[in-house]
Scaffold this active site. Structure first.
Site, PDB file in Angstrom:
ATOM      1  N   MET A  66      11.885  76.028 -17.563  1.00 54.50           N
ATOM      2  CA  MET A  66      10.992  76.930 -16.843  1.00 54.50           C
ATOM      3  C   MET A  66      10.546  78.102 -17.713  1.00 54.50           C
ATOM      4  O   MET A  66      11.098  78.351 -18.779  1.00 54.50           O
ATOM      5  CB  MET A  66      11.692  77.434 -15.579  1.00 54.50           C
ATOM      6  CG  MET A  66      12.107  76.301 -14.644  1.00 54.50           C
ATOM      7  SD  MET A  66      13.026  76.838 -13.180  1.00 54.50           S
ATOM      8  CE  MET A  66      11.708  77.565 -12.216  1.00 54.50           C
ATOM      9  N   HIS A  67       9.520  78.800 -17.235  1.00 53.06           N
ATOM     10  CA  HIS A  67       9.008  80.066 -17.775  1.00 53.06           C
ATOM     11  C   HIS A  67       8.137  79.915 -19.013  1.00 53.06           C
ATOM     12  O   HIS A  67       7.392  80.821 -19.362  1.00 53.06           O
ATOM     13  CB  HIS A  67      10.136  81.062 -18.107  1.00 53.06           C
ATOM     14  CG  HIS A  67      11.182  81.192 -17.070  1.00 53.06           C
ATOM     15  ND1 HIS A  67      10.907  81.627 -15.800  1.00 53.06           N
ATOM     16  CD2 HIS A  67      12.511  80.921 -17.099  1.00 53.06           C
ATOM     17  CE1 HIS A  67      12.027  81.635 -15.084  1.00 53.06           C
ATOM     18  NE2 HIS A  67      13.006  81.199 -15.850  1.00 53.06           N
ATOM     19  N   ASP A  77      13.412  72.661 -13.723  1.00 50.89           N
ATOM     20  CA  ASP A  77      14.699  71.964 -13.853  1.00 50.89           C
ATOM     21  C   ASP A  77      15.747  72.464 -12.879  1.00 50.89           C
ATOM     22  O   ASP A  77      16.608  71.692 -12.435  1.00 50.89           O
ATOM     23  CB  ASP A  77      15.210  72.013 -15.292  1.00 50.89           C
ATOM     24  CG  ASP A  77      15.308  73.423 -15.865  1.00 50.89           C
ATOM     25  OD1 ASP A  77      15.047  74.412 -15.143  1.00 50.89           O
ATOM     26  OD2 ASP A  77      15.630  73.539 -17.063  1.00 50.89           O
TER      27      ASP A  77
END
Length: 493
Positions: free
Chosen positions: A81-82, A240
């Site tokens: 992520m991110h 995830d």
């Protein structure tokens, strides 16, 4: 019943699972890779590295199960992520992806904290501005790489790029989008007021969908290079953390998940967008039922052990380290480790936090260092747990997930430091499994996630229970651990 494929784009490697909706997991293939650190505080990966890993894994599965590929009806995705992936309008990457671990955007964080009113953070974004998130990385690109920013056609997250390679279609979904800091977590749509404040054009942000919606079919170009059938439906997928929550059978309230991967998270499912008023935790959209995932996150969980293995001990594998730690009593002989190797999120939200060993003496050995690192990571995850409990979130037990769940000594350590019973799912790759399960629901292979969970998110009889004496030992060390950051904060090297 049909077959399902789950693709997980991790920070340390890609994993692809083939699941028979009736019989269970047929096979899992993995391809490891490294991140690039071109300068201090940078962390990047080439998106084509992920796609190459996906092709490798699918190719290996095809060698073994190629005769069954025509039965694949659904493909789910999960991803780190991110991260920030920038492509042109034809989907070609313009630069390496900037990852969640990247810390270059400290100045941009300060600028954004001046620019974005606190009321927007509290009512809309529900998360603290921090380096490594897509918002801060995108502002950095706008400032320092203006030609790249000007040529940007789409902003994506890592697994969104892989979904584009599968379908030829652009899009975003709520779990990853909510982890960009550019998203209204409550309304589950882009935070257009933040785009206006930052001067970001609306058109570079793809239309956002719920995780289980079907984006389209495998494209003919993708089918030609992978052997996947063009009839296979591809869902939007999820981050995830949400995927491993589903893969662990947690799609309702009342259970904690302690995930030790490259980073680490202590998470809970929530029906409502609960958040910490000081914004020390994260509240993101979940991939099912328009719910939410609430968690504390640490930046260096398995990464801390990898650093010790590669840079200090020069050992070959993690299980060797696990056996070394097992030979040392709880407490590591007074050696305490702070896992802040690239700063820390929960609970400090401090990109400048530093890692350390405290209490070294001549009696300490390599084995003490290994155990101290594992304990330090678990203390950091306890910090996350304490915050969630303070927020009123309850969990009767804890499911351990990720690479840390493969080490018996680390599992017992989690039970003793968290003072909670620990369970482990039978299927090791929970994010892949979660991606398969949601794709199965979306394509009609399962009536719902509860049915899929009963089939595949199962647990053995082995449970790790806290040992009262060891719990007391760790209580004292945890108090020491918590004082070290405050005592050393702001000390310049």
């Amino acid at each position: 019943m049909g077959l399902l494929m789950g693709i997980d784009i991790g920070t340390s490697g890609t994993k692809v699972m083939l699941l028979d909706a009736e019989k269970g997991v047929l096979g899992v293939e993995k391809k490891a890779y490294d991140m690039a650190i071109p300068r201090p505080n940078y962390a990047e990966q080439d998106p084509e590295l992920w796609w190459s890993a996906v092709l490798h894994c699918i190719g290996r599965l095809r060698q073994t199960f190629g005769a069954l590929f025509s039965r694949i009806v659904g493909i789910g995705l999960s991803g780190q992520m991110h991260g920030l992936v920038l492509t042109d309008r034809r989907g070609r990457p313009l630069r390496p992806a900037i990852l969640w671990m990247d810390q270059r955007a400290g100045e941009e964080c300060r600028e954004l904290n001046r620019l974005i009113p606190e009321k927007i953070l509290q009512s809309c974004i529900l998360n603290r501005i921090f380096p490594g998130f897509a918002l801060t990385s995108l502002l950095w690109v706008k400032k320092w790489e203006p030609e790249i920013f000007a040529g940007t056609g789409y902003v994506m997250q890592p697994k969104d790029y892989i979904r584009y390679k599968l379908t030829g279609l652009f899009g975003s979904e709520v779990t990853d989008a909510s982890a960009t800091l550019l998203f209204d977590v409550v309304k589950r749509n882009w935070a257009w007021q933040v785009m206006d404040l930052c001067g970001f054009p609306y058109e570079i942000f793809p239309e956002c969908h719920e995780s289980g919606e079907i984006q389209g079919n495998v494209s003919r170009d993708c089918a030609a290079v992978t052997g996947l059938p063009v009839s296979a439906r591809v869902i939007y997928g999820m981050g995830d953390q949400q995927a491993q929550s589903i893969g662990n059978g947690v799609f309702g309230e009342g259970t904690f998940i302690c995930n030790i991967g490259t980073g680490g998270q202590f998470s809970a499912f929530s029906r409502e967008p609960v958040y910490d008023r000081e914004l020390r935790t994260h509240t993101f959209c979940h991939g099912t039922e328009k719910a939410y995932s609430v968690f504390g996150a640490i930046l260096n969980a398995g990464m801390s052990l990898k650093w010790l293995r590669d840079n200090v001990l020069e050992e070959k594998d993690f299980m060797t380290l696990s056996r070394m730690a097992e030979e040392i009593p709880a407490g590591s002989g007074g050696l305490v480790f702070l896992p802040y190797l690239t700063g820390e999120r929960t609970p400090h939200m401090d990109g400048a936090a530093k890692g350390m060993f405290y209490g070294l003496n001549l009696a300490h050995t390599r084995k003490h260092m290994v155990r101290a690192v594992m304990e330090g990571v678990t203390f950091a995850l306890r910090d996350c747990m304490e915050l969630l409990v303070d927020m009123g979130i309850r969990g009767d037990d804890v499911i351990s997930s990720g690479g840390g769940a493969s080490s018996p000594v680390w599992l017992q350590m989690q039970a003793d430091i968290l003072n909670r019973e620990i369970r482990v799912c039978h299927v090791a790759e929970q994010a892949c499994l979660g991606a398969c399960m949601l794709a199965g629901v979306s394509t009609g292979q399962f009536a719902g996630l509860p049915e899929a969970g009963k089939r595949f998110a199962t647990y053995g009889d082995r449970r790790y229970l806290p040992d009262r004496g060891t719990v007391e030992v760790y209580e004292g060390i945890y108090r020491t651990y918590r004082t070290l950051y405050q005592r050393t904060r702001g000390v310049e090297g």
